[in-house]
Design a protein around this motif. Structure first.
Motif, short mmCIF file in Angstrom:
data_model
loop_
_atom_site.label_atom_id
_atom_site.label_comp_id
_atom_site.label_asym_id
_atom_site.label_seq_id
_atom_site.Cartn_x
_atom_site.Cartn_y
_atom_site.Cartn_z
N UNK A 112 0.86 -1.30 -0.09
CA UNK A 112 -0.13 0.03 0.09
C UNK A 112 0.84 1.17 0.03
N UNK A 113 2.02 1.39 0.84
CA UNK A 113 2.83 2.23 0.88
C UNK A 113 3.58 2.64 -0.54
N UNK A 114 3.71 1.59 -1.01
CA UNK A 114 4.50 1.72 -2.31
C UNK A 114 3.41 1.92 -3.55
N UNK A 115 2.23 1.88 -3.53
CA UNK A 115 1.68 2.05 -4.45
C UNK A 115 1.51 0.71 -5.37
N UNK A 116 2.06 -0.39 -5.13
CA UNK A 116 2.31 -1.62 -5.77
C UNK A 116 1.33 -2.68 -5.60
#
Length: 336
Positions: A112-116
């Motif tokens: 979620x933090x990486x947008x992956x």
């Protein structure tokens, strides 16, 4: 649309299967394994670059439009998936997602933090008999479900555990994680969450060569009220014998089995007969032993379809986490 650029982390037996599929659906750019000979061998088949440390690959390569497949020992799945996500790669992690629930949540937070996107391999959901049984349950063709019996009777000999991460608590985690997590996933997919367990564990034939059980017997009560029995062992003589689900309902009884949930073995359903299935799909063949069904091509097709917006995802990360949660619940009763 640009081809997906693949990065293979772990070049063992399952990694080599991923490599073949990657080359058929995209570009295998680089591979990584701490055993140089393994990395070199797969890299040579794909004109890919070999690396021997994950950090080197992540810093040296162009990772744009990239997806990493994590095919390393179970205990490394979390840390390596997180490293790849933070570097900007989507990740497809082999089963199990991790060997602790806390690690699963950390992996999801990292995605979620990486947008992956984080995917987990659960290829047995594509087995035709499993899909038919799920449809039966969704349509309530069996009426009220009374109970379920799950048999996981495989063979893993001493050679399998010799000089290997297999059988260690730190990297393997347990027989349910390495051999039978797919069966736990199917249990959850078909019948929902587990409310309580009573379990017994035994090491009959692998004392001194593995750090946990080679056999387990588990009573399961699902949140729906359905009761079940899971009996698993790696002590079948010489070869795998059976992987099966038998569901008993008020309007019918169905058993899907074979060695890998690849055939309908019994059916007696009120006013209904399951249609004939397509031919059986071969299991994963690892030489001295065999594993679950070879549906990895369907896994890749689905996740690429999802990434391009063409189709829904067949296996959510939350479902993969549930497998680990249920195994952790079972193992919470295991002696330290």
């Amino acid at each position: 649309m640009k081809k997906t650029r693949f990065f293979l982390i772990g070049c063992g037996k399952i990694g080599s299967r991923h490599a073949v599929i990657m080359q058929s659906v995209g570009e295998l750019v680089a591979v990584c394994d701490i055993v140089p000979e393994r990395a070199d061998a797969i890299a040579a088949t794909a004109a890919a670059k070999p690396y021997y440390q994950l950090a080197d690959l992540l810093t040296a390569e162009d990772l744009s439009n990239g997806l990493a497949a994590i095919c390393t020992p179970n205990g490394l799945h979390a840390v390596q998936s997180i490293a790849c996500l933070k570097a900007g790669l989507h990740v497809l992690c082999e089963k199990p997602m991790a060997i602790s629930l806390a690690d699963c949540y950390t992996m999801m937070d990292a995605a979620n933090a990486a947008g992956r996107k984080l995917f987990v391999v659960k290829q047995n959901r594509f087995n035709p008999p499993v899909q038919q049984l799920r449809e039966l349950l969704n349509q309530k063709k069996l009426g009220k479900i009374y109970s379920v019996q799950v048999n996981c009777f495989w063979n893993r000999n001493a050679e399998y555990y010799d000089n290997s991460w297999h059988g260690t608590r730190a990297l393997d985690g347990g027989t349910l994680f390495t051999q039978f997590s797919h069966f736990i996933d199917i249990l959850y997919w078909l019948l929902g969450d587990v409310a309580s367990v009573v379990a017994r564990f035994f090491n009959f034939a692998h004392k001194g060569i593995m750090e946990f059980e080679d056999t387990g017997m588990v009573l399961l009560q699902f949140e729906s009220g359905v009761n079940g029995i899971l009996h698993y062992t790696v002590n079948c003589h010489h070869k795998n014998m059976e992987g099966s689900f038998t569901i008993f309902g008020e309007k019918g009884t169905v058993k899907i089995g074979g060695q890998y949930l690849n055939r309908i073995e019994y059916q007696d359903i009120e006013g209904y007969t399951l249609p004939d299935l397509p031919g059986e799909v071969a299991p994963n063949d690892y030489g001295s032993y065999q594993g679950s069904m070879s549906n990895h091509d369907k896994v890749y097709s689905n996740l690429l379809g999802f990434l391009s917006g063409r189709e829904p995802l067949y296996m959510s990360t939350t479902d993969a986490l549930k497998t680990v949660e249920i195994i952790e619940k079972i193992y919470s009763t295991r002696p330290a």
